[in-house]
Motif scaffolding. Structure first.
Motif: not given
Ligand code: SF4
Length: 364
Positions: A159-162, A203-206, A209-225, A228-230
Protein backbone atom coordinates in the motif's frame (compact mmCIF):
# COMPACT_ATOMS: atom_id res chain seq x y z
CA UNK A 1 -15.34 6.43 1.45
CA UNK A 2 -13.31 3.56 0.01
CA UNK A 3 -11.31 4.47 -3.07
CA UNK A 4 -11.59 2.37 -6.21
CA UNK A 5 -8.87 -0.03 -7.28
CA UNK A 6 -6.06 1.97 -8.77
CA UNK A 7 -4.12 1.05 -11.90
CA UNK A 8 -0.55 0.39 -10.85
CA UNK A 9 0.72 -0.99 -14.15
CA UNK A 10 3.20 1.83 -14.61
CA UNK A 11 4.54 1.24 -11.10
CA UNK A 12 5.16 -2.41 -11.90
CA UNK A 13 7.50 -1.91 -14.83
CA UNK A 14 10.39 -4.41 -15.09
CA UNK A 15 12.98 -1.98 -13.83
CA UNK A 16 11.03 -1.09 -10.65
CA UNK A 17 10.21 -4.74 -10.01
CA UNK A 18 13.87 -5.69 -10.40
CA UNK A 19 15.00 -2.97 -7.98
CA UNK A 20 12.32 -3.98 -5.50
CA UNK A 21 13.41 -7.62 -5.58
CA UNK A 22 17.11 -6.92 -5.40
CA UNK A 23 16.86 -4.35 -2.59
CA UNK A 24 14.61 -6.56 -0.49
CA UNK A 25 16.61 -9.76 -0.91
CA UNK A 26 19.90 -8.03 -0.08
CA UNK A 27 18.37 -6.30 2.92
CA UNK A 28 16.83 -9.54 4.18
CA UNK A 29 20.11 -11.46 3.86
CA UNK A 30 21.86 -8.94 6.10
CA UNK A 31 19.13 -7.94 8.52
CA UNK A 32 16.72 -10.77 9.26
CA UNK A 33 16.12 -11.96 12.81
CA UNK A 34 17.43 -15.41 13.66
CA UNK A 35 14.24 -17.31 14.35
CA UNK A 36 14.05 -21.10 14.78
CA UNK A 37 11.75 -21.68 11.79
CA UNK A 38 14.18 -19.80 9.57
CA UNK A 39 16.94 -22.27 10.37
CA UNK A 40 15.03 -25.14 8.77
CA UNK A 41 13.84 -26.17 5.33
CA UNK A 42 11.46 -28.75 6.79
CA UNK A 43 8.07 -27.81 5.27
CA UNK A 44 6.21 -29.30 8.23
CA UNK A 45 8.03 -27.04 10.70
CA UNK A 46 7.56 -24.02 8.43
CA UNK A 47 3.86 -24.79 8.21
CA UNK A 48 3.46 -25.06 12.00
CA UNK A 49 5.33 -21.79 12.57
CA UNK A 50 3.30 -19.93 9.93
CA UNK A 51 0.00 -21.05 11.42
CA UNK A 52 1.13 -20.18 14.95
CA UNK A 53 2.30 -16.75 13.78
CA UNK A 54 -1.18 -15.86 12.52
CA UNK A 55 -2.53 -13.44 15.12
CA UNK A 56 0.20 -14.32 17.67
CA UNK A 57 3.39 -12.42 18.44
CA UNK A 58 6.78 -13.84 17.42
CA UNK A 59 8.11 -13.81 21.03
CA UNK A 60 5.15 -15.88 22.20
CA UNK A 61 5.34 -18.31 19.29
CA UNK A 62 9.00 -19.32 19.84
CA UNK A 63 8.33 -21.42 22.98
CA UNK A 64 5.13 -22.93 21.58
CA UNK A 65 6.89 -23.83 18.35
CA UNK A 66 9.73 -25.65 20.16
CA UNK A 67 7.33 -27.52 22.44
CA UNK A 68 5.00 -28.46 19.59
CA UNK A 69 7.63 -29.93 17.29
CA UNK A 70 9.26 -31.69 20.23
CA UNK A 71 5.93 -33.32 21.06
CA UNK A 72 5.02 -34.04 17.43
CA UNK A 73 8.36 -34.26 15.57
CA UNK A 74 6.79 -35.57 12.37
CA UNK A 75 3.51 -35.20 10.53
CA UNK A 76 2.85 -38.85 11.36
CA UNK A 77 3.18 -38.16 15.11
CA UNK A 78 0.76 -35.28 14.78
CA UNK A 79 -1.76 -37.21 12.68
CA UNK A 80 -1.78 -40.14 15.13
CA UNK A 81 -2.24 -37.99 18.26
CA UNK A 82 -5.63 -37.61 19.97
CA UNK A 83 -7.29 -34.28 19.20
CA UNK A 84 -7.36 -33.39 22.89
CA UNK A 85 -3.58 -33.88 23.12
CA UNK A 86 -3.05 -31.57 20.13
CA UNK A 87 -5.34 -28.93 21.65
CA UNK A 88 -3.48 -29.27 24.94
CA UNK A 89 -0.23 -28.41 23.10
CA UNK A 90 -2.07 -25.45 21.58
CA UNK A 91 -3.35 -24.29 24.98
CA UNK A 92 -2.79 -20.57 25.53
CA UNK A 93 -2.20 -19.74 21.86
CA UNK A 94 -5.92 -19.04 21.34
CA UNK A 95 -7.82 -19.47 18.08
CA UNK A 96 -8.09 -23.19 18.78
CA UNK A 97 -9.65 -23.87 15.37
CA UNK A 98 -6.10 -23.45 14.01
CA UNK A 99 -4.88 -26.37 16.12
CA UNK A 100 -7.84 -28.49 15.07
CA UNK A 101 -7.30 -27.81 11.37
CA UNK A 102 -3.57 -28.53 11.60
CA UNK A 103 -4.47 -31.90 13.09
CA UNK A 104 -7.00 -32.61 10.35
CA UNK A 105 -4.57 -31.53 7.62
CA UNK A 106 -1.88 -33.84 9.06
CA UNK A 107 -4.28 -36.79 8.73
CA UNK A 108 -5.04 -35.84 5.11
CA UNK A 109 -1.31 -35.52 4.33
CA UNK A 110 -0.79 -39.03 5.74
CA UNK A 111 -3.72 -40.48 3.75
CA UNK A 112 -3.35 -38.66 0.46
CA UNK A 113 0.25 -37.42 0.17
CA UNK A 114 2.36 -40.25 1.61
CA UNK A 115 3.03 -38.25 4.77
CA UNK A 116 4.75 -35.39 2.90
CA UNK A 117 3.45 -31.86 2.39
CA UNK A 118 2.77 -31.48 -1.32
CA UNK A 119 5.08 -29.09 -3.19
CA UNK A 120 2.58 -27.48 -5.51
CA UNK A 121 0.95 -24.28 -4.24
CA UNK A 122 -2.56 -25.39 -5.29
CA UNK A 123 -2.22 -28.72 -3.49
CA UNK A 124 -1.00 -27.00 -0.31
CA UNK A 125 -3.88 -24.52 -0.56
CA UNK A 126 -6.38 -27.39 -0.73
CA UNK A 127 -5.45 -28.56 2.80
CA UNK A 128 -7.73 -27.52 5.70
CA UNK A 129 -6.83 -24.31 7.49
CA UNK A 130 -4.34 -23.22 4.84
CA UNK A 131 -5.18 -19.99 3.02
CA UNK A 132 -3.33 -18.23 0.20
CA UNK A 133 -0.82 -16.62 2.58
CA UNK A 134 0.23 -19.83 4.37
CA UNK A 135 0.28 -21.83 1.12
CA UNK A 136 2.47 -19.15 -0.46
CA UNK A 137 4.81 -19.07 2.53
CA UNK A 138 5.28 -22.87 2.55
CA UNK A 139 5.62 -23.15 -1.26
CA UNK A 140 8.14 -20.32 -1.52
CA UNK A 141 10.19 -20.89 1.66
CA UNK A 142 10.31 -24.69 1.68
CA UNK A 143 10.09 -25.42 -2.06
CA UNK A 144 11.41 -22.23 -3.71
CA UNK A 145 8.25 -21.76 -5.78
CA UNK A 146 7.76 -18.23 -7.16
CA UNK A 147 4.38 -17.56 -5.54
CA UNK A 148 3.47 -14.63 -3.29
CA UNK A 149 2.79 -14.79 0.45
CA UNK A 150 0.68 -11.74 1.23
CA UNK A 151 -0.23 -11.10 4.86
CA UNK A 152 -1.12 -7.90 6.74
CA UNK A 153 2.51 -6.76 6.90
CA UNK A 154 2.98 -7.25 3.17
CA UNK A 155 -0.27 -5.43 2.33
CA UNK A 156 0.98 -2.48 4.36
CA UNK A 157 4.28 -2.42 2.46
CA UNK A 158 2.53 -2.69 -0.94
CA UNK A 159 0.00 0.00 0.00
CA UNK A 160 2.85 2.36 0.84
CA UNK A 161 5.36 1.53 -1.88
CA UNK A 162 2.69 1.76 -4.62
CA UNK A 163 0.54 4.31 -2.75
CA UNK A 164 -2.64 2.24 -2.95
CA UNK A 165 -5.63 3.70 -1.17
CA UNK A 166 -7.92 0.71 -1.25
CA UNK A 167 -9.44 -0.52 2.02
CA UNK A 168 -7.34 -3.56 2.98
CA UNK A 169 -10.13 -5.10 5.05
CA UNK A 170 -12.08 -5.76 1.80
CA UNK A 171 -11.80 -9.10 0.04
CA UNK A 172 -11.41 -7.48 -3.37
CA UNK A 173 -8.43 -5.46 -2.11
CA UNK A 174 -6.85 -8.62 -0.72
CA UNK A 175 -7.26 -10.26 -4.12
CA UNK A 176 -5.69 -7.22 -5.77
CA UNK A 177 -2.74 -7.41 -3.36
CA UNK A 178 -2.35 -11.10 -4.20
CA UNK A 179 -2.19 -10.17 -7.92
CA UNK A 180 0.46 -7.55 -7.21
CA UNK A 181 2.37 -10.19 -5.25
CA UNK A 182 2.23 -12.57 -8.23
CA UNK A 183 3.67 -9.86 -10.47
CA UNK A 184 6.51 -8.75 -8.24
CA UNK A 185 7.63 -12.01 -6.59
CA UNK A 186 11.24 -12.93 -7.35
CA UNK A 187 11.77 -16.08 -9.42
CA UNK A 188 15.44 -16.14 -8.47
CA UNK A 189 14.88 -16.26 -4.70
CA UNK A 190 11.16 -16.30 -3.81
CA UNK A 191 11.92 -17.46 -0.27
CA UNK A 192 14.07 -14.46 0.70
CA UNK A 193 11.87 -12.09 -1.29
CA UNK A 194 8.71 -13.09 0.56
CA UNK A 195 10.42 -13.28 3.92
CA UNK A 196 12.03 -9.91 3.19
CA UNK A 197 8.63 -8.30 2.65
CA UNK A 198 7.26 -9.81 5.87
CA UNK A 199 10.34 -8.83 7.85
CA UNK A 200 10.32 -5.31 6.45
CA UNK A 201 6.67 -4.93 7.51
CA UNK A 202 7.48 -6.26 10.99
CA UNK A 203 10.67 -4.28 11.65
CA UNK A 204 10.82 -1.18 9.44
CA UNK A 205 7.55 -0.44 7.68
CA UNK A 206 5.60 -0.64 10.93
CA UNK A 207 1.98 0.58 11.27
CA UNK A 208 3.05 3.68 13.21
CA UNK A 209 6.27 5.63 12.77
CA UNK A 210 7.75 3.62 9.87
CA UNK A 211 11.55 3.88 9.89
CA UNK A 212 11.80 5.14 6.31
CA UNK A 213 15.41 6.28 6.57
CA UNK A 214 16.48 2.69 7.30
CA UNK A 215 14.27 1.24 4.56
CA UNK A 216 15.77 -0.46 1.50
CA UNK A 217 12.71 0.64 -0.53
CA UNK A 218 13.01 4.33 0.32
CA UNK A 219 13.83 5.35 -3.26
CA UNK A 220 10.88 3.38 -4.68
CA UNK A 221 8.26 4.29 -2.12
CA UNK A 222 5.48 6.52 -3.49
CA UNK A 223 3.73 7.14 -0.17
CA UNK A 224 6.98 8.31 1.38
CA UNK A 225 7.66 10.60 -1.60
CA UNK A 226 4.25 12.17 -1.05
CA UNK A 227 4.78 12.29 2.73
CA UNK A 228 1.62 10.24 3.36
CA UNK A 229 3.17 6.95 4.54
CA UNK A 230 1.22 6.99 7.80
CA UNK A 231 -2.10 7.57 6.02
CA UNK A 232 -1.95 4.22 4.20
CA UNK A 233 -3.01 1.48 4.27
CA UNK A 234 -6.63 2.55 4.44
CA UNK A 235 -8.46 0.37 6.93
CA UNK A 236 -12.13 0.37 7.82
CA UNK A 237 -12.73 0.76 11.57
CA UNK A 238 -13.50 -2.49 13.39
CA UNK A 239 -17.06 -2.87 14.68
CA UNK A 240 -17.34 -2.16 18.39
CA UNK A 241 -16.45 -5.12 20.57
CA UNK A 242 -19.38 -6.81 22.31
CA UNK A 243 -19.23 -7.02 26.09
CA UNK A 244 -20.61 -9.92 28.15
CA UNK A 245 -20.78 -10.40 31.89
CA UNK A 246 -20.12 -14.08 32.60
CA UNK A 247 -20.77 -15.84 35.88
CA UNK A 248 -18.55 -18.85 36.61
CA UNK A 249 -18.60 -21.48 39.31
CA UNK A 250 -15.82 -22.87 41.44
CA UNK A 251 -17.19 -25.96 43.17
CA UNK A 252 -15.02 -28.30 45.22
CA UNK A 253 -15.53 -31.99 45.92
CA UNK A 254 -12.71 -32.79 48.37
CA UNK A 255 -9.53 -31.80 46.48
CA UNK A 256 -11.28 -31.73 43.10
CA UNK A 257 -13.06 -29.00 41.17
CA UNK A 258 -15.75 -29.28 38.53
CA UNK A 259 -14.88 -28.62 34.89
CA UNK A 260 -17.14 -28.96 31.86
CA UNK A 261 -16.62 -29.47 28.16
CA UNK A 262 -17.93 -26.54 26.17
CA UNK A 263 -20.40 -27.13 23.32
CA UNK A 264 -18.75 -27.91 19.98
CA UNK A 265 -20.32 -24.93 18.23
CA UNK A 266 -19.50 -21.48 19.53
CA UNK A 267 -16.71 -19.74 21.37
CA UNK A 268 -13.98 -22.09 22.73
CA UNK A 269 -15.98 -25.05 21.41
CA UNK A 270 -14.95 -28.54 22.61
CA UNK A 271 -12.45 -27.11 25.09
CA UNK A 272 -12.73 -27.50 28.86
CA UNK A 273 -13.44 -24.79 31.39
CA UNK A 274 -15.35 -23.84 34.50
CA UNK A 275 -19.13 -24.01 34.27
CA UNK A 276 -20.21 -20.55 33.17
CA UNK A 277 -23.14 -18.60 31.77
CA UNK A 278 -23.90 -15.06 30.71
CA UNK A 279 -25.41 -13.12 33.58
CA UNK A 280 -29.11 -12.42 33.21
CA UNK A 281 -29.82 -8.80 33.96
CA UNK A 282 -32.95 -9.37 36.02
CA UNK A 283 -31.38 -11.93 38.33
CA UNK A 284 -29.40 -11.13 41.44
CA UNK A 285 -25.63 -11.74 41.34
CA UNK A 286 -24.73 -15.45 41.36
CA UNK A 287 -28.26 -16.60 40.55
CA UNK A 288 -27.63 -17.11 36.80
CA UNK A 289 -24.84 -19.60 37.41
CA UNK A 290 -26.82 -21.30 40.18
CA UNK A 291 -29.70 -21.91 37.75
CA UNK A 292 -27.35 -23.00 34.99
CA UNK A 293 -25.81 -25.62 37.26
CA UNK A 294 -29.19 -26.94 38.21
CA UNK A 295 -30.80 -26.91 34.76
CA UNK A 296 -27.86 -27.95 32.58
CA UNK A 297 -25.71 -30.05 34.90
CA UNK A 298 -28.26 -31.31 37.48
CA UNK A 299 -26.06 -29.93 40.27
CA UNK A 300 -27.55 -28.26 43.33
CA UNK A 301 -25.36 -25.79 45.22
CA UNK A 302 -25.56 -23.56 48.28
CA UNK A 303 -23.47 -20.89 50.08
CA UNK A 304 -22.70 -18.91 46.91
CA UNK A 305 -19.88 -16.45 47.57
CA UNK A 306 -18.40 -13.95 45.15
CA UNK A 307 -14.63 -14.49 44.85
CA UNK A 308 -13.09 -12.36 42.11
CA UNK A 309 -13.52 -10.56 38.79
CA UNK A 310 -11.26 -10.70 35.74
CA UNK A 311 -11.58 -9.68 32.10
CA UNK A 312 -10.65 -11.55 28.97
CA UNK A 313 -10.64 -10.14 25.45
CA UNK A 314 -11.41 -12.33 22.44
CA UNK A 315 -11.42 -11.02 18.87
CA UNK A 316 -14.98 -9.66 18.88
CA UNK A 317 -16.07 -10.15 22.47
CA UNK A 318 -14.89 -9.04 25.86
CA UNK A 319 -15.83 -11.18 28.84
CA UNK A 320 -16.17 -9.63 32.28
CA UNK A 321 -15.83 -12.81 34.33
CA UNK A 322 -17.22 -13.08 37.86
CA UNK A 323 -16.16 -16.10 39.86
CA UNK A 324 -18.38 -17.54 42.60
CA UNK A 325 -17.29 -20.19 45.03
CA UNK A 326 -20.11 -22.47 46.20
CA UNK A 327 -20.84 -25.63 48.11
CA UNK A 328 -21.94 -28.82 46.39
CA UNK A 329 -25.25 -30.06 47.84
CA UNK A 330 -26.44 -32.66 45.41
CA UNK A 331 -25.45 -34.08 42.04
CA UNK A 332 -27.35 -36.30 39.60
CA UNK A 333 -25.83 -38.30 36.73
CA UNK A 334 -26.15 -36.73 33.29
CA UNK A 335 -25.10 -37.94 29.81
CA UNK A 336 -24.57 -34.55 28.27
CA UNK A 337 -22.81 -32.10 28.55
CA UNK A 338 -19.60 -33.78 29.66
CA UNK A 339 -18.33 -32.90 33.11
CA UNK A 340 -15.32 -33.99 35.16
CA UNK A 341 -14.17 -33.63 38.74
CA UNK A 342 -10.41 -33.10 38.59
CA UNK A 343 -7.60 -32.38 41.00
CA UNK A 344 -4.68 -30.06 40.31
CA UNK A 345 -2.64 -32.68 38.46
CA UNK A 346 -5.52 -34.09 36.42
CA UNK A 347 -6.47 -30.57 35.33
CA UNK A 348 -3.16 -30.32 33.48
CA UNK A 349 -4.32 -33.02 31.05
CA UNK A 350 -7.21 -30.96 29.69
CA UNK A 351 -7.00 -28.18 27.08
CA UNK A 352 -7.93 -25.18 29.20
CA UNK A 353 -8.24 -21.77 27.50
CA UNK A 354 -6.46 -18.80 29.07
CA UNK A 355 -9.77 -17.16 30.07
CA UNK A 356 -10.44 -20.03 32.51
CA UNK A 357 -6.85 -20.34 33.65
CA UNK A 358 -7.13 -16.78 34.90
CA UNK A 359 -10.03 -17.82 37.12
CA UNK A 360 -8.82 -21.10 38.60
CA UNK A 361 -6.60 -20.36 41.59
CA UNK A 362 -4.08 -23.16 41.14
CA UNK A 363 -3.46 -22.80 37.40
CA UNK A 364 -1.66 -19.45 37.53
S1 SF4 B 1 9.97 4.07 2.74
FE1 SF4 B 1 7.93 3.30 2.32
S2 SF4 B 1 8.13 1.08 2.45
FE2 SF4 B 1 9.91 1.96 3.45
S3 SF4 B 1 9.36 2.15 5.62
FE3 SF4 B 1 8.85 4.09 4.65
S4 SF4 B 1 6.71 3.86 4.10
FE4 SF4 B 1 7.49 1.81 4.45
Amino acid sequence: MTKQKQPIKEALNPSTTFKLQQSLIEWYEKNHRKLPWRETKNPYYIWISEVMLQQTRVDTVIDYYHRFIQKFPTIKDLAEAEEEVVLKAWEGLGYYSRGRRIHLAAKIIMDQHDGRIPERYEAILALPGIGPYTAGAIASIAFQQPVPAVDGNVMRVFSRVFHLQEDITLMRTQKHMQQIGEKVVSHRNPSFFNQGLMELGALICTPNFPKCLACPLLQLCKARALGVQEKVPVKQKKPKQKERVMEMALIYKKDKILITKRPKEGLLGDLWGLPGIEQEKDLKAGRSIELELLETYAIKVSNINYLLKKNHVFTHIKWHMLLYEMKLEEEKEIDYPEIKWVNKNQLKLYPLPTAFKKMIPFTE
